[in-house]
Scaffold this active site. Structure first.
Site, PDB file in Angstrom:
ATOM      1  N   GLU A 103       0.813  -1.209   0.000  1.00 36.83           N
ATOM      2  CA  GLU A 103       0.000   0.000   0.000  1.00 36.83           C
ATOM      3  C   GLU A 103       0.852   1.267   0.000  1.00 36.83           C
ATOM      4  O   GLU A 103       2.020   1.264   0.432  1.00 36.83           O
ATOM      5  CB  GLU A 103      -0.918   0.006   1.212  1.00 36.83           C
ATOM      6  CG  GLU A 103      -0.111   0.074   2.490  1.00 36.83           C
ATOM      7  CD  GLU A 103      -0.922  -0.137   3.741  1.00 36.83           C
ATOM      8  OE1 GLU A 103      -2.128  -0.364   3.638  1.00 36.83           O
ATOM      9  OE2 GLU A 103      -0.320  -0.068   4.814  1.00 36.83           O
ATOM     10  N   CYS A 116       3.519   8.200   1.610  1.00 36.98           N
ATOM     11  CA  CYS A 116       4.078   7.144   2.462  1.00 36.98           C
ATOM     12  C   CYS A 116       4.148   5.871   1.619  1.00 36.98           C
ATOM     13  O   CYS A 116       3.115   5.382   1.152  1.00 36.98           O
ATOM     14  CB  CYS A 116       3.142   6.979   3.665  1.00 36.98           C
ATOM     15  SG  CYS A 116       3.575   5.613   4.726  1.00 36.98           S
ATOM     16  N   CYS A 123       7.026  -8.232   6.095  1.00 34.44           N
ATOM     17  CA  CYS A 123       8.235  -7.772   6.794  1.00 34.44           C
ATOM     18  C   CYS A 123       8.699  -8.871   7.735  1.00 34.44           C
ATOM     19  O   CYS A 123       7.889  -9.516   8.408  1.00 34.44           O
ATOM     20  CB  CYS A 123       7.937  -6.500   7.586  1.00 34.44           C
ATOM     21  SG  CYS A 123       9.381  -5.882   8.494  1.00 34.44           S
ATOM     22  N   CYS A 127       7.198  -7.092  14.349  1.00 36.91           N
ATOM     23  CA  CYS A 127       6.814  -6.351  15.556  1.00 36.91           C
ATOM     24  C   CYS A 127       5.356  -6.704  15.883  1.00 36.91           C
ATOM     25  O   CYS A 127       4.507  -6.693  14.988  1.00 36.91           O
ATOM     26  CB  CYS A 127       6.943  -4.846  15.324  1.00 36.91           C
ATOM     27  SG  CYS A 127       8.592  -4.366  14.785  1.00 36.91           S
ATOM     28  N   CYS A 130       2.288  -4.490  14.672  1.00 37.72           N
ATOM     29  CA  CYS A 130       2.243  -4.063  13.272  1.00 37.72           C
ATOM     30  C   CYS A 130       1.595  -5.146  12.422  1.00 37.72           C
ATOM     31  O   CYS A 130       2.050  -6.300  12.433  1.00 37.72           O
ATOM     32  CB  CYS A 130       3.663  -3.779  12.799  1.00 37.72           C
ATOM     33  SG  CYS A 130       3.783  -3.477  11.025  1.00 37.72           S
ATOM     34  N   CYS A 363      -0.690   2.654   8.971  1.00 37.02           N
ATOM     35  CA  CYS A 363       0.306   1.696   8.487  1.00 37.02           C
ATOM     36  C   CYS A 363      -0.173   0.254   8.475  1.00 37.02           C
ATOM     37  O   CYS A 363      -0.650  -0.259   9.475  1.00 37.02           O
ATOM     38  CB  CYS A 363       1.521   1.763   9.393  1.00 37.02           C
ATOM     39  SG  CYS A 363       2.019   3.429   9.680  1.00 37.02           S
TER      40      CYS A 363
HETATM   41  N1  SAH Z   1       9.860  -0.924   9.079  1.00 34.21           N
HETATM   42  C1  SAH Z   1      10.053   0.453   9.265  1.00 34.21           C
HETATM   43  C2  SAH Z   1       9.171   1.330   8.406  1.00 34.21           C
HETATM   44  C3  SAH Z   1       7.759   0.891   8.218  1.00 34.21           C
HETATM   45  S1  SAH Z   1       6.734   0.933   9.668  1.00 34.21           S
HETATM   46  C4  SAH Z   1       9.906   0.822  10.735  1.00 34.21           C
HETATM   47  O1  SAH Z   1       9.468  -0.008  11.507  1.00 34.21           O
HETATM   48  O2  SAH Z   1      10.278   1.935  11.084  1.00 34.21           O
HETATM   49  C5  SAH Z   1       6.506   2.686   9.836  1.00 34.21           C
HETATM   50  C6  SAH Z   1       6.004   3.123  11.190  1.00 34.21           C
HETATM   51  O3  SAH Z   1       4.665   2.662  11.409  1.00 34.21           O
HETATM   52  C7  SAH Z   1       6.839   2.578  12.318  1.00 34.21           C
HETATM   53  O4  SAH Z   1       7.224   3.570  13.218  1.00 34.21           O
HETATM   54  C8  SAH Z   1       5.886   1.601  12.941  1.00 34.21           C
HETATM   55  O5  SAH Z   1       6.181   1.414  14.255  1.00 34.21           O
HETATM   56  C9  SAH Z   1       4.533   2.234  12.721  1.00 34.21           C
HETATM   57  N2  SAH Z   1       3.418   1.299  12.904  1.00 34.21           N
HETATM   58  C10 SAH Z   1       3.385   0.000  12.578  1.00 34.21           C
HETATM   59  N3  SAH Z   1       2.195  -0.554  12.942  1.00 34.21           N
HETATM   60  C11 SAH Z   1       1.475   0.423  13.508  1.00 34.21           C
HETATM   61  C12 SAH Z   1       0.168   0.480  14.094  1.00 34.21           C
HETATM   62  N4  SAH Z   1      -0.624  -0.592  14.152  1.00 34.21           N
HETATM   63  N5  SAH Z   1      -0.248   1.672  14.577  1.00 34.21           N
HETATM   64  C13 SAH Z   1       0.525   2.761  14.500  1.00 34.21           C
HETATM   65  N6  SAH Z   1       1.775   2.774  13.967  1.00 34.21           N
HETATM   66  C14 SAH Z   1       2.250   1.615  13.489  1.00 34.21           C
HETATM   67 FE1  SF4 Z   2       8.387  -4.411   9.948  1.00 34.74          FE
HETATM   68 FE2  SF4 Z   2       6.126  -3.375  10.873  1.00 34.74          FE
HETATM   69 FE3  SF4 Z   2       8.188  -3.722  12.524  1.00 34.74          FE
HETATM   70 FE4  SF4 Z   2       8.302  -1.806  10.623  1.00 34.74          FE
HETATM   71  S1  SF4 Z   2       6.889  -1.875  12.367  1.00 34.74           S
HETATM   72  S2  SF4 Z   2       9.892  -3.285  11.167  1.00 34.74           S
HETATM   73  S3  SF4 Z   2       7.136  -2.819   8.991  1.00 34.74           S
HETATM   74  S4  SF4 Z   2       7.046  -5.359  11.461  1.00 34.74           S
END
Ligand code: SAH
Ligand code: SF4
Length: 399
Positions: A103, A116, A123, A127, A130, A363
Protein backbone atom coordinates in the site's frame (compact mmCIF):
# COMPACT_ATOMS: atom_id res chain seq x y z
CA UNK A 1 23.54 -10.71 -36.57
CA UNK A 2 22.86 -14.44 -36.46
CA UNK A 3 19.37 -15.87 -36.62
CA UNK A 4 19.69 -17.20 -33.06
CA UNK A 5 20.54 -13.72 -31.72
CA UNK A 6 17.62 -12.00 -33.43
CA UNK A 7 15.24 -14.63 -32.04
CA UNK A 8 16.59 -14.04 -28.55
CA UNK A 9 16.04 -10.25 -28.81
CA UNK A 10 12.45 -10.79 -29.95
CA UNK A 11 11.70 -13.06 -26.99
CA UNK A 12 13.68 -11.20 -24.28
CA UNK A 13 11.36 -9.73 -21.65
CA UNK A 14 11.06 -5.95 -22.06
CA UNK A 15 13.46 -3.82 -20.01
CA UNK A 16 11.41 -1.81 -17.50
CA UNK A 17 12.84 1.70 -17.70
CA UNK A 18 10.85 2.75 -14.60
CA UNK A 19 13.60 1.43 -12.32
CA UNK A 20 16.63 2.89 -14.13
CA UNK A 21 18.13 6.11 -12.83
CA UNK A 22 19.50 8.66 -15.34
CA UNK A 23 23.02 7.16 -15.08
CA UNK A 24 21.73 3.65 -15.84
CA UNK A 25 19.59 5.02 -18.69
CA UNK A 26 22.63 6.77 -20.17
CA UNK A 27 24.58 3.48 -19.89
CA UNK A 28 21.81 1.65 -21.76
CA UNK A 29 21.88 4.30 -24.47
CA UNK A 30 25.64 3.89 -24.95
CA UNK A 31 25.15 0.10 -25.09
CA UNK A 32 22.72 0.72 -27.94
CA UNK A 33 25.18 3.10 -29.62
CA UNK A 34 22.93 6.11 -28.90
CA UNK A 35 23.94 9.45 -27.43
CA UNK A 36 23.85 9.50 -23.59
CA UNK A 37 21.63 12.63 -23.61
CA UNK A 38 18.82 10.38 -24.87
CA UNK A 39 18.89 8.97 -21.32
CA UNK A 40 18.24 12.44 -19.90
CA UNK A 41 15.36 12.98 -22.31
CA UNK A 42 13.85 9.63 -21.36
CA UNK A 43 14.19 10.33 -17.65
CA UNK A 44 12.34 13.64 -18.03
CA UNK A 45 9.55 12.03 -20.04
CA UNK A 46 9.10 9.12 -17.63
CA UNK A 47 9.52 10.74 -14.23
CA UNK A 48 8.79 14.42 -14.71
CA UNK A 49 5.97 14.20 -17.24
CA UNK A 50 4.70 10.77 -16.16
CA UNK A 51 4.59 9.43 -19.74
CA UNK A 52 4.73 5.66 -20.25
CA UNK A 53 3.91 5.37 -23.96
CA UNK A 54 7.07 5.84 -26.04
CA UNK A 55 5.03 7.06 -29.02
CA UNK A 56 4.00 10.11 -26.94
CA UNK A 57 7.64 11.13 -26.38
CA UNK A 58 7.45 13.53 -29.28
CA UNK A 59 10.96 14.97 -29.29
CA UNK A 60 12.52 11.52 -29.77
CA UNK A 61 13.28 10.36 -33.31
CA UNK A 62 10.67 8.01 -34.72
CA UNK A 63 13.10 5.12 -35.26
CA UNK A 64 14.32 5.48 -31.65
CA UNK A 65 10.74 5.43 -30.37
CA UNK A 66 10.11 2.26 -32.40
CA UNK A 67 13.18 0.61 -30.89
CA UNK A 68 12.06 1.56 -27.38
CA UNK A 69 8.59 0.17 -28.06
CA UNK A 70 10.00 -3.20 -29.18
CA UNK A 71 12.54 -3.62 -26.39
CA UNK A 72 11.36 -1.64 -23.37
CA UNK A 73 8.41 -0.72 -21.23
CA UNK A 74 7.59 1.81 -18.51
CA UNK A 75 5.50 -0.13 -16.01
CA UNK A 76 4.40 0.13 -12.41
CA UNK A 77 2.34 -2.42 -10.47
CA UNK A 78 -1.41 -2.60 -11.12
CA UNK A 79 -3.68 -0.73 -8.74
CA UNK A 80 -6.15 -3.06 -7.02
CA UNK A 81 -8.04 -0.49 -5.00
CA UNK A 82 -8.01 3.26 -4.52
CA UNK A 83 -9.68 4.99 -1.60
CA UNK A 84 -10.05 8.70 -0.92
CA UNK A 85 -10.86 9.81 2.60
CA UNK A 86 -13.02 12.77 3.63
CA UNK A 87 -9.81 14.62 4.58
CA UNK A 88 -8.41 13.87 1.07
CA UNK A 89 -5.96 11.28 2.32
CA UNK A 90 -5.54 8.81 -0.56
CA UNK A 91 -4.69 5.15 -0.31
CA UNK A 92 -3.75 2.81 -3.13
CA UNK A 93 -3.28 -0.94 -2.92
CA UNK A 94 -0.84 -2.26 -5.54
CA UNK A 95 -0.75 -5.84 -6.78
CA UNK A 96 2.87 -7.00 -6.69
CA UNK A 97 2.12 -10.51 -7.93
CA UNK A 98 1.89 -13.99 -6.42
CA UNK A 99 -0.99 -12.91 -4.22
CA UNK A 100 0.94 -10.07 -2.55
CA UNK A 101 -0.18 -6.47 -2.26
CA UNK A 102 1.47 -3.33 -0.89
CA UNK A 103 0.00 0.00 0.00
CA UNK A 104 0.81 3.65 -0.54
CA UNK A 105 -0.79 6.56 1.29
CA UNK A 106 -0.91 10.25 0.39
CA UNK A 107 -1.49 12.82 3.12
CA UNK A 108 -2.18 16.39 1.98
CA UNK A 109 -1.51 19.21 4.45
CA UNK A 110 -1.54 22.99 4.01
CA UNK A 111 2.19 23.34 3.49
CA UNK A 112 3.17 19.91 2.16
CA UNK A 113 1.97 16.72 0.52
CA UNK A 114 3.48 13.54 1.96
CA UNK A 115 3.57 10.18 0.22
CA UNK A 116 4.08 7.14 2.46
CA UNK A 117 5.49 4.26 0.46
CA UNK A 118 6.26 0.55 0.93
CA UNK A 119 9.60 -1.16 0.41
CA UNK A 120 8.76 -4.86 0.91
CA UNK A 121 5.75 -7.16 0.64
CA UNK A 122 5.42 -8.18 4.28
CA UNK A 123 8.24 -7.77 6.79
CA UNK A 124 10.57 -10.16 8.59
CA UNK A 125 11.01 -8.03 11.73
CA UNK A 126 7.61 -9.13 13.08
CA UNK A 127 6.81 -6.35 15.56
CA UNK A 128 3.71 -7.49 17.49
CA UNK A 129 1.90 -4.14 17.08
CA UNK A 130 2.24 -4.06 13.27
CA UNK A 131 -0.14 -5.81 10.92
CA UNK A 132 2.56 -5.99 8.22
CA UNK A 133 4.67 -7.96 10.70
CA UNK A 134 1.88 -10.53 11.02
CA UNK A 135 2.09 -11.28 7.30
CA UNK A 136 5.67 -12.49 7.56
CA UNK A 137 8.16 -11.64 4.85
CA UNK A 138 7.06 -12.27 1.28
CA UNK A 139 9.63 -10.50 -0.88
CA UNK A 140 11.65 -7.38 -1.55
CA UNK A 141 10.21 -4.81 -3.97
CA UNK A 142 12.32 -3.81 -6.98
CA UNK A 143 13.37 -0.22 -7.72
CA UNK A 144 10.60 -0.07 -10.35
CA UNK A 145 8.01 -1.23 -7.81
CA UNK A 146 9.15 1.31 -5.21
CA UNK A 147 9.51 4.32 -7.50
CA UNK A 148 6.38 3.19 -9.36
CA UNK A 149 4.35 4.08 -6.25
CA UNK A 150 5.54 7.70 -6.49
CA UNK A 151 5.15 7.74 -10.27
CA UNK A 152 1.59 6.44 -10.12
CA UNK A 153 0.47 8.55 -7.13
CA UNK A 154 1.73 11.76 -8.73
CA UNK A 155 0.05 10.91 -12.01
CA UNK A 156 -3.21 9.98 -10.28
CA UNK A 157 -3.30 13.05 -8.01
CA UNK A 158 -2.53 15.37 -10.93
CA UNK A 159 -5.11 13.75 -13.22
CA UNK A 160 -7.94 13.43 -10.70
CA UNK A 161 -7.58 17.02 -9.49
CA UNK A 162 -8.70 15.78 -6.05
CA UNK A 163 -6.01 17.84 -4.40
CA UNK A 164 -6.38 21.40 -5.53
CA UNK A 165 -4.90 23.35 -2.65
CA UNK A 166 -1.37 22.81 -3.86
CA UNK A 167 -0.38 24.02 -7.29
CA UNK A 168 0.49 21.76 -10.23
CA UNK A 169 3.50 19.48 -10.03
CA UNK A 170 6.58 20.68 -11.79
CA UNK A 171 10.22 20.71 -10.93
CA UNK A 172 10.45 24.49 -11.20
CA UNK A 173 8.00 25.20 -8.39
CA UNK A 174 9.05 25.53 -4.75
CA UNK A 175 9.13 22.09 -3.10
CA UNK A 176 6.24 22.80 -0.78
CA UNK A 177 4.09 23.82 -3.76
CA UNK A 178 4.35 20.39 -5.32
CA UNK A 179 1.52 17.91 -4.88
CA UNK A 180 4.05 15.47 -3.46
CA UNK A 181 6.74 17.43 -1.62
CA UNK A 182 7.77 14.74 0.90
CA UNK A 183 8.27 10.99 0.75
CA UNK A 184 8.46 8.75 3.82
CA UNK A 185 9.33 5.03 3.84
CA UNK A 186 6.71 4.28 6.48
CA UNK A 187 4.46 1.91 4.55
CA UNK A 188 5.02 -1.83 4.52
CA UNK A 189 8.42 -3.39 5.05
CA UNK A 190 11.79 -2.58 6.57
CA UNK A 191 13.56 -0.39 3.98
CA UNK A 192 17.06 -1.12 5.29
CA UNK A 193 16.52 -4.85 4.77
CA UNK A 194 15.96 -4.14 1.06
CA UNK A 195 18.95 -1.85 0.82
CA UNK A 196 19.95 -1.94 -2.86
CA UNK A 197 16.48 -1.35 -4.28
CA UNK A 198 15.72 1.36 -1.69
CA UNK A 199 19.01 3.08 -2.53
CA UNK A 200 18.18 2.96 -6.26
CA UNK A 201 14.78 4.49 -5.60
CA UNK A 202 16.28 7.20 -3.34
CA UNK A 203 18.65 8.19 -6.14
CA UNK A 204 15.71 8.66 -8.51
CA UNK A 205 13.75 10.65 -5.93
CA UNK A 206 16.65 13.06 -5.41
CA UNK A 207 17.77 13.36 -9.05
CA UNK A 208 16.89 16.66 -10.73
CA UNK A 209 16.21 14.79 -13.97
CA UNK A 210 13.61 12.67 -12.14
CA UNK A 211 11.75 13.90 -9.02
CA UNK A 212 14.24 16.45 -7.67
CA UNK A 213 13.14 16.07 -4.04
CA UNK A 214 15.26 17.57 -1.28
CA UNK A 215 17.19 15.12 0.95
CA UNK A 216 15.54 16.76 3.92
CA UNK A 217 12.12 15.84 2.59
CA UNK A 218 12.78 12.15 2.00
CA UNK A 219 12.68 10.08 5.21
CA UNK A 220 13.75 6.50 5.77
CA UNK A 221 12.07 4.94 8.78
CA UNK A 222 13.90 1.96 10.25
CA UNK A 223 13.44 -0.46 13.09
CA UNK A 224 17.22 -0.15 13.60
CA UNK A 225 19.30 -2.17 11.13
CA UNK A 226 22.57 -0.75 12.46
CA UNK A 227 25.07 -1.74 9.69
CA UNK A 228 22.72 -0.48 6.99
CA UNK A 229 22.23 2.84 8.81
CA UNK A 230 26.00 3.29 8.47
CA UNK A 231 25.91 2.43 4.78
CA UNK A 232 23.03 4.81 4.14
CA UNK A 233 24.97 7.60 5.82
CA UNK A 234 27.84 6.96 3.39
CA UNK A 235 25.85 6.27 0.21
CA UNK A 236 22.84 8.56 0.31
CA UNK A 237 22.09 10.40 3.56
CA UNK A 238 18.44 11.44 3.81
CA UNK A 239 16.30 12.30 6.84
CA UNK A 240 16.14 9.39 9.31
CA UNK A 241 13.37 8.20 11.60
CA UNK A 242 14.11 5.37 14.02
CA UNK A 243 11.31 3.22 15.45
CA UNK A 244 12.36 3.15 19.11
CA UNK A 245 9.02 2.28 20.77
CA UNK A 246 10.57 1.22 24.10
CA UNK A 247 13.01 2.87 26.52
CA UNK A 248 14.90 -0.26 27.64
CA UNK A 249 16.21 -3.45 26.03
CA UNK A 250 13.93 -5.84 27.92
CA UNK A 251 10.81 -4.17 26.56
CA UNK A 252 12.26 -3.36 23.13
CA UNK A 253 13.29 -7.00 22.65
CA UNK A 254 9.55 -7.77 22.81
CA UNK A 255 8.22 -4.85 20.79
CA UNK A 256 10.91 -4.70 18.08
CA UNK A 257 12.48 -8.18 17.94
CA UNK A 258 15.43 -6.86 15.88
CA UNK A 259 16.58 -5.28 19.15
CA UNK A 260 17.99 -8.66 20.20
CA UNK A 261 20.49 -8.29 17.34
CA UNK A 262 21.08 -4.53 17.59
CA UNK A 263 20.34 -3.38 21.16
CA UNK A 264 19.57 0.19 22.15
CA UNK A 265 23.15 1.28 22.97
CA UNK A 266 24.36 0.18 19.51
CA UNK A 267 21.36 1.82 17.89
CA UNK A 268 21.97 5.17 19.59
CA UNK A 269 25.65 5.04 18.64
CA UNK A 270 24.62 4.41 15.00
CA UNK A 271 22.25 7.40 15.19
CA UNK A 272 25.10 9.66 16.31
CA UNK A 273 27.35 8.37 13.49
CA UNK A 274 24.54 8.96 11.00
CA UNK A 275 24.12 12.57 12.13
CA UNK A 276 27.63 13.34 10.90
CA UNK A 277 26.27 12.88 7.33
CA UNK A 278 22.56 13.62 7.69
CA UNK A 279 20.79 16.53 5.98
CA UNK A 280 19.02 17.34 9.26
CA UNK A 281 20.68 17.85 12.62
CA UNK A 282 18.37 15.51 14.51
CA UNK A 283 16.99 11.98 14.34
CA UNK A 284 13.26 11.44 14.73
CA UNK A 285 12.47 8.74 17.26
CA UNK A 286 9.08 7.12 16.70
CA UNK A 287 7.37 5.83 19.83
CA UNK A 288 4.08 3.98 19.52
CA UNK A 289 1.75 4.48 22.48
CA UNK A 290 0.46 1.11 23.72
CA UNK A 291 -1.89 1.03 26.68
CA UNK A 292 -0.18 -0.31 29.84
CA UNK A 293 2.79 -1.59 27.82
CA UNK A 294 5.13 1.36 27.26
CA UNK A 295 3.09 4.41 28.25
CA UNK A 296 3.82 4.84 31.99
CA UNK A 297 5.57 7.95 33.28
CA UNK A 298 8.44 5.71 34.41
CA UNK A 299 8.90 4.81 30.71
CA UNK A 300 8.89 8.50 29.80
CA UNK A 301 11.64 9.13 32.35
CA UNK A 302 13.75 6.28 30.94
CA UNK A 303 13.13 7.64 27.44
CA UNK A 304 14.42 11.06 28.51
CA UNK A 305 17.75 9.45 29.43
CA UNK A 306 18.03 7.92 25.96
CA UNK A 307 16.90 11.06 24.16
CA UNK A 308 19.60 13.05 25.92
CA UNK A 309 22.25 10.89 24.23
CA UNK A 310 21.26 11.81 20.63
CA UNK A 311 20.09 15.13 19.13
CA UNK A 312 16.50 14.09 18.42
CA UNK A 313 12.81 14.81 18.25
CA UNK A 314 10.26 12.34 19.54
CA UNK A 315 7.12 11.53 17.60
CA UNK A 316 4.48 9.78 19.70
CA UNK A 317 2.28 7.56 17.52
CA UNK A 318 -1.20 6.61 18.69
CA UNK A 319 -1.43 2.84 18.11
CA UNK A 320 -3.80 1.79 15.38
CA UNK A 321 -5.48 -1.30 16.81
CA UNK A 322 -6.19 -4.49 14.89
CA UNK A 323 -7.75 -7.70 16.15
CA UNK A 324 -4.78 -10.11 16.15
CA UNK A 325 -2.49 -7.83 18.16
CA UNK A 326 -4.42 -8.00 21.43
CA UNK A 327 -2.99 -4.51 22.15
CA UNK A 328 -4.81 -1.27 22.92
CA UNK A 329 -4.19 2.39 22.11
CA UNK A 330 -3.17 4.55 25.08
CA UNK A 331 -5.82 6.99 26.24
CA UNK A 332 -5.54 10.62 25.14
CA UNK A 333 -4.80 11.58 28.76
CA UNK A 334 -1.94 9.10 28.96
CA UNK A 335 -0.45 10.41 25.71
CA UNK A 336 -0.77 14.00 26.95
CA UNK A 337 0.92 13.24 30.28
CA UNK A 338 3.71 11.27 28.58
CA UNK A 339 4.29 14.04 26.06
CA UNK A 340 4.30 16.69 28.79
CA UNK A 341 6.88 14.77 30.79
CA UNK A 342 9.22 14.67 27.76
CA UNK A 343 8.65 18.34 26.97
CA UNK A 344 9.33 19.37 30.56
CA UNK A 345 12.74 17.76 30.13
CA UNK A 346 13.32 19.98 27.07
CA UNK A 347 12.76 17.26 24.44
CA UNK A 348 10.91 18.35 21.31
CA UNK A 349 7.88 16.06 21.19
CA UNK A 350 5.00 15.79 18.75
CA UNK A 351 1.96 13.55 18.68
CA UNK A 352 1.11 12.11 15.26
CA UNK A 353 -2.29 13.19 14.00
CA UNK A 354 -4.41 10.31 12.80
CA UNK A 355 -5.43 10.87 9.21
CA UNK A 356 -7.67 9.00 6.82
CA UNK A 357 -9.31 7.05 9.66
CA UNK A 358 -12.40 6.44 7.52
CA UNK A 359 -10.31 4.55 4.93
CA UNK A 360 -7.99 2.73 7.38
CA UNK A 361 -5.03 4.72 6.10
CA UNK A 362 -2.77 3.81 9.00
CA UNK A 363 0.31 1.70 8.49
CA UNK A 364 -0.27 -1.83 7.25
CA UNK A 365 -3.99 -1.53 7.80
CA UNK A 366 -5.61 -2.30 4.45
CA UNK A 367 -3.24 -5.04 3.39
CA UNK A 368 -3.67 -6.35 6.93
CA UNK A 369 -7.41 -6.54 6.34
CA UNK A 370 -6.85 -8.63 3.26
CA UNK A 371 -4.75 -10.99 5.26
CA UNK A 372 -7.42 -11.22 7.94
CA UNK A 373 -10.22 -11.76 5.50
CA UNK A 374 -8.61 -14.58 3.60
CA UNK A 375 -6.48 -16.11 6.37
CA UNK A 376 -4.04 -16.67 3.55
CA UNK A 377 -1.40 -18.56 5.47
CA UNK A 378 -3.62 -21.30 6.88
CA UNK A 379 -5.58 -21.60 3.66
CA UNK A 380 -2.46 -21.73 1.52
CA UNK A 381 -1.08 -24.42 3.79
CA UNK A 382 -4.35 -26.30 3.37
CA UNK A 383 -4.06 -25.85 -0.39
CA UNK A 384 -7.35 -23.95 -0.52
CA UNK A 385 -6.21 -20.77 -2.24
CA UNK A 386 -3.42 -19.64 -4.51
CA UNK A 387 -3.94 -15.95 -4.07
CA UNK A 388 -4.96 -14.02 -1.01
CA UNK A 389 -6.20 -11.26 -3.28
CA UNK A 390 -8.70 -13.31 -5.17
CA UNK A 391 -11.78 -12.03 -3.36
CA UNK A 392 -10.82 -8.37 -3.28
CA UNK A 393 -12.82 -6.22 -5.69
CA UNK A 394 -10.77 -4.58 -8.39
CA UNK A 395 -11.83 -0.95 -8.27
CA UNK A 396 -9.30 0.35 -10.70
CA UNK A 397 -6.49 -1.28 -12.60
CA UNK A 398 -3.86 -0.32 -15.05
CA UNK A 399 -1.64 -2.36 -17.30
N1 SAH B 1 9.86 -0.92 9.08
C1 SAH B 1 10.05 0.45 9.26
C2 SAH B 1 9.17 1.33 8.41
C3 SAH B 1 7.76 0.89 8.22
S1 SAH B 1 6.73 0.93 9.67
C4 SAH B 1 9.91 0.82 10.74
O1 SAH B 1 9.47 -0.01 11.51
O2 SAH B 1 10.28 1.94 11.08
C5 SAH B 1 6.51 2.69 9.84
C6 SAH B 1 6.00 3.12 11.19
O3 SAH B 1 4.67 2.66 11.41
C7 SAH B 1 6.84 2.58 12.32
O4 SAH B 1 7.22 3.57 13.22
C8 SAH B 1 5.89 1.60 12.94
O5 SAH B 1 6.18 1.41 14.25
C9 SAH B 1 4.53 2.23 12.72
N2 SAH B 1 3.42 1.30 12.90
C10 SAH B 1 3.38 0.00 12.58
N3 SAH B 1 2.20 -0.55 12.94
C11 SAH B 1 1.48 0.42 13.51
C12 SAH B 1 0.17 0.48 14.09
N4 SAH B 1 -0.62 -0.59 14.15
N5 SAH B 1 -0.25 1.67 14.58
C13 SAH B 1 0.52 2.76 14.50
N6 SAH B 1 1.78 2.77 13.97
C14 SAH B 1 2.25 1.61 13.49
FE1 SF4 C 1 8.39 -4.41 9.95
FE2 SF4 C 1 6.13 -3.38 10.87
FE3 SF4 C 1 8.19 -3.72 12.52
FE4 SF4 C 1 8.30 -1.81 10.62
S1 SF4 C 1 6.89 -1.87 12.37
S2 SF4 C 1 9.89 -3.29 11.17
S3 SF4 C 1 7.14 -2.82 8.99
S4 SF4 C 1 7.05 -5.36 11.46
Amino acid sequence: MSHAQSVSIATDPPINLMGLDPVALAALMSEWGDKPFRGKQLSRWIHQRGVSNFQDMTDLALAFRERLTTRCEVACSSVLTRHVSRDLTHKWLFDVGAGNAVETVYIPEDDRGTLCISSQAGCAVACPFCSTGYQGFNRNLSVAEIIGQLWWARHDLTQSGAVTRLSQVDSESAPDQRIISNVVFMGMGEPLLNYDAVLGSLRLMLDDLAYGLSRRRVTISTSGVVPMMDRLGQDCPVALAVSLHAPNDALRDRLVPLNKKYPIAELLAACNRYLAHAPRDFITFEYIMLDSVNDELSHARELIDLAQQVPCKINLIPFNPFAQSGLKRSSANRVRAFSQCLQDAGIVTTVRKTRGDDIDAACGQLAGDIQDRTRAKQRRENGIIQSKLQDIPVVESRQ
